[in-house]
Write a protein that holds these residues in place. Structure first.
Motif, PDB file in Angstrom:
ATOM      1  N   GLU A 159       0.832  -1.202   0.000  1.00  0.00           N
ATOM      2  CA  GLU A 159       0.000   0.000   0.000  1.00  0.00           C
ATOM      3  C   GLU A 159       0.867   1.251   0.000  1.00  0.00           C
ATOM      4  O   GLU A 159       0.575   2.224  -0.703  1.00  0.00           O
ATOM      5  N   TYR A 160       1.927   1.225   0.792  1.00  0.00           N
ATOM      6  CA  TYR A 160       2.859   2.360   0.811  1.00  0.00           C
ATOM      7  C   TYR A 160       3.420   2.630  -0.584  1.00  0.00           C
ATOM      8  O   TYR A 160       3.421   3.769  -1.060  1.00  0.00           O
ATOM      9  N   MET A 161       3.897   1.592  -1.247  1.00  0.00           N
ATOM     10  CA  MET A 161       4.528   1.788  -2.552  1.00  0.00           C
ATOM     11  C   MET A 161       3.531   2.279  -3.594  1.00  0.00           C
ATOM     12  O   MET A 161       3.874   3.078  -4.466  1.00  0.00           O
ATOM     13  N   ARG A 162       2.282   1.837  -3.494  1.00  0.00           N
ATOM     14  CA  ARG A 162       1.281   2.225  -4.485  1.00  0.00           C
ATOM     15  C   ARG A 162       0.683   3.596  -4.232  1.00  0.00           C
ATOM     16  O   ARG A 162       0.318   4.304  -5.180  1.00  0.00           O
ATOM     17  N   LYS A 163       0.583   3.999  -2.941  1.00  0.00           N
ATOM     18  CA  LYS A 163      -0.201   5.190  -2.629  1.00  0.00           C
ATOM     19  C   LYS A 163       0.602   6.383  -2.101  1.00  0.00           C
ATOM     20  O   LYS A 163       0.060   7.482  -2.017  1.00  0.00           O
ATOM     21  N   SER A 164       1.868   6.184  -1.757  1.00  0.00           N
ATOM     22  CA  SER A 164       2.687   7.321  -1.326  1.00  0.00           C
ATOM     23  C   SER A 164       2.964   8.203  -2.537  1.00  0.00           C
ATOM     24  O   SER A 164       3.554   7.749  -3.527  1.00  0.00           O
ATOM     25  N   ILE A 165       2.553   9.456  -2.455  1.00  0.00           N
ATOM     26  CA  ILE A 165       2.703  10.338  -3.622  1.00  0.00           C
ATOM     27  C   ILE A 165       4.076  10.991  -3.681  1.00  0.00           C
ATOM     28  O   ILE A 165       4.393  11.688  -4.639  1.00  0.00           O
ATOM     29  N   TYR A 166       4.895  10.755  -2.647  1.00  0.00           N
ATOM     30  CA  TYR A 166       6.218  11.373  -2.670  1.00  0.00           C
ATOM     31  C   TYR A 166       7.356  10.389  -2.415  1.00  0.00           C
ATOM     32  O   TYR A 166       8.153  10.085  -3.299  1.00  0.00           O
ATOM     33  N   LEU A 167       7.460   9.862  -1.191  1.00  0.00           N
ATOM     34  CA  LEU A 167       8.639   9.093  -0.822  1.00  0.00           C
ATOM     35  C   LEU A 167       8.836   7.846  -1.675  1.00  0.00           C
ATOM     36  O   LEU A 167       9.949   7.561  -2.123  1.00  0.00           O
ATOM     37  N   ALA A 168       7.761   7.088  -1.891  1.00  0.00           N
ATOM     38  CA  ALA A 168       7.896   5.874  -2.692  1.00  0.00           C
ATOM     39  C   ALA A 168       8.379   6.203  -4.103  1.00  0.00           C
ATOM     40  O   ALA A 168       9.117   5.420  -4.717  1.00  0.00           O
ATOM     41  N   ASP A 169       7.984   7.359  -4.597  1.00  0.00           N
ATOM     42  CA  ASP A 169       8.417   7.768  -5.933  1.00  0.00           C
ATOM     43  C   ASP A 169       9.905   8.091  -5.956  1.00  0.00           C
ATOM     44  O   ASP A 169      10.651   7.544  -6.770  1.00  0.00           O
ATOM     45  N   ILE A 170      10.370   8.979  -5.055  1.00  0.00           N
ATOM     46  CA  ILE A 170      11.783   9.371  -5.137  1.00  0.00           C
ATOM     47  C   ILE A 170      12.722   8.245  -4.691  1.00  0.00           C
ATOM     48  O   ILE A 170      13.923   8.296  -4.985  1.00  0.00           O
ATOM     49  N   ASN A 171      12.181   7.232  -4.007  1.00  0.00           N
ATOM     50  CA  ASN A 171      13.015   6.083  -3.637  1.00  0.00           C
ATOM     51  C   ASN A 171      12.948   4.965  -4.675  1.00  0.00           C
ATOM     52  O   ASN A 171      13.464   3.867  -4.440  1.00  0.00           O
ATOM     53  N   ASN A 172      12.309   5.254  -5.818  1.00  0.00           N
ATOM     54  CA  ASN A 172      12.236   4.277  -6.917  1.00  0.00           C
ATOM     55  C   ASN A 172      11.702   2.923  -6.440  1.00  0.00           C
ATOM     56  O   ASN A 172      12.237   1.861  -6.804  1.00  0.00           O
ATOM     57  N   GLU A 173      10.648   2.942  -5.636  1.00  0.00           N
ATOM     58  CA  GLU A 173      10.135   1.720  -5.050  1.00  0.00           C
ATOM     59  C   GLU A 173       9.437   0.813  -6.068  1.00  0.00           C
ATOM     60  O   GLU A 173       9.639  -0.406  -6.065  1.00  0.00           O
ATOM     61  N   LEU A 174       8.597   1.390  -6.937  1.00  0.00           N
ATOM     62  CA  LEU A 174       7.858   0.583  -7.893  1.00  0.00           C
ATOM     63  C   LEU A 174       8.601   0.398  -9.208  1.00  0.00           C
ATOM     64  O   LEU A 174       8.584  -0.678  -9.804  1.00  0.00           O
ATOM     65  N   ALA A 175       9.239   1.445  -9.673  1.00  0.00           N
ATOM     66  CA  ALA A 175       9.984   1.394 -10.929  1.00  0.00           C
ATOM     67  C   ALA A 175      11.227   2.262 -10.794  1.00  0.00           C
ATOM     68  O   ALA A 175      11.275   3.176  -9.976  1.00  0.00           O
ATOM     69  N   ILE A 176      12.241   1.952 -11.574  1.00  0.00           N
ATOM     70  CA  ILE A 176      13.486   2.708 -11.505  1.00  0.00           C
ATOM     71  C   ILE A 176      13.451   3.853 -12.513  1.00  0.00           C
ATOM     72  O   ILE A 176      13.374   3.628 -13.723  1.00  0.00           O
ATOM     73  N   ASN A 177      13.462   5.057 -12.000  1.00  0.00           N
ATOM     74  CA  ASN A 177      13.547   6.254 -12.835  1.00  0.00           C
ATOM     75  C   ASN A 177      15.025   6.555 -13.027  1.00  0.00           C
ATOM     76  O   ASN A 177      15.714   6.954 -12.093  1.00  0.00           O
ATOM     77  N   GLU A 178      15.517   6.366 -14.233  1.00  0.00           N
ATOM     78  CA  GLU A 178      16.950   6.523 -14.493  1.00  0.00           C
ATOM     79  C   GLU A 178      17.426   7.962 -14.298  1.00  0.00           C
ATOM     80  O   GLU A 178      18.577   8.196 -13.946  1.00  0.00           O
TER      81      GLU A 178
END
Length: 299
Positions: free
Chosen positions: A186-205
């Protein structure tokens, strides 16, 4: 003749070195704090200017005044804060040759987000000093630096029961880095900030490339921190997924082993530094800061 040429080159190098100005510094304050008051980062700005003559220091302000700036630490979406900071710093003529950054508490993870998201559009960010940042988020909010303890209680209750509701993610800053180890999915899917900048779901090169450009990423943990839970987040550690008691280091985490942010590569290159202080949150001695931060990373 060779000796004369060498001597001339040395004299020239010394003249150039003597004429250089110190690398500018950007500050980002934490929750419940403000950019410019003398009792807050305004005083710290003066301290830096005394220790590093002729240095340019700018402290980011979010809002038109001190009150709005403090409120932004609770209610201005971090994504909007980062967009604003990117524009302000890109337009600052004093930063065009590169700069160092110092984050305080939650300002650390927002600075890192700024580096990852728009670092390729900014002059080079050289050293990133993270003072008590929560790079893997928090799971608990013992204190929140608010004027009223009732405010702390209210925020804590909201986070415990509704942290990943979209309305709270968009309206309460602390919800955006709330990391529930019992509900990782749930954290990885719904966090609008931290999960994104920590590349939790996908790797942003782009995120990974921009972070790896840093010369130094210095993380300072406060060993008696009564505000950050768990305090290991200040060294990019956190609870082992699936429970809320056993801790793991950055090096044991998926972020590191899969090198989702480039931190493993940075560690091997000697770009990561893990420092500690024995006191509570953001409590450090000026002499320690001069010896371990200013002289090593800012001068």
């Amino acid at each position: 003749m060779k000796l004369l040429v060498l001597l001339i080159s040395l004299i020239h190098a010394l003249i150039v070195w003597a004429g250089q100005t110190p690398t500018p510094i950007v500050l980002w304050h934490g929750m419940g704090d403000t950019c410019c008051a003398f009792y807050s980062l305004g005083g710290f700005k003066t301290f830096l200017e005394k220790q590093i003559p002729n240095v340019y220091v700018t402290s980011l302000r979010f809002g038109n005044n001190t009150i709005e700036d403090r409120e932004s630490g609770f209610f201005m979406n971090p994504n909007d804060q980062i967009d604003y900071a990117c524009k302000v710093l890109a337009a600052d003529p004093n930063l065009q040759k590169g700069f160092n950054v110092i984050g305080f508490s939650q300002g650390c993870q927002f600075l890192r987000g700024m580096i990852q998201r728009c670092g390729h559009k900014l002059p080079p960010v050289k050293s990133f000093i993270s003072l008590g940042g929560q790079h893997q988020g928090v799971y608990g909010l013992p204190h929140c630096m608010a004027v009223s303890h009732k405010t702390c209680d209210y925020i804590r209750e909201l986070l415990n029961y509704a942290a990943y509701q979209s309305w709270l993610q968009s309206s309460l800053v602390q919800a955006t880095y709330w990391h529930d180890p019992l509900n990782e999915e749930e954290y990885m899917r719904k966090s609008i900030y931290l999960a994104d900048i920590n590349n939790e779901l996908a790797i942003n090169e782009t995120y990974r490339s921009n972070l790896k450009k840093l010369e130094n990423f210095v993380m300072v943990k406060f060993d008696s921190d009564s505000m950050v839970q768990p305090r290991e987040s200040e060294w990019f550690g956190f609870y082992t997924p699936g429970q809320g008691s056993q801790l793991q280091t950055l090096q044991q985490s998926r972020i590191y082993t899969e090198d989702r942010l480039g931190l493993q590569a940075m560690d091997r290159a000697g770009k990561l530094a893990f420092l500690s202080q024995p006191g509570d949150h953001l409590q450090f001695d000026e002499t320690w800061f001069i010896d371990n931060i200013i002289n090593k990373y800012l001068v």
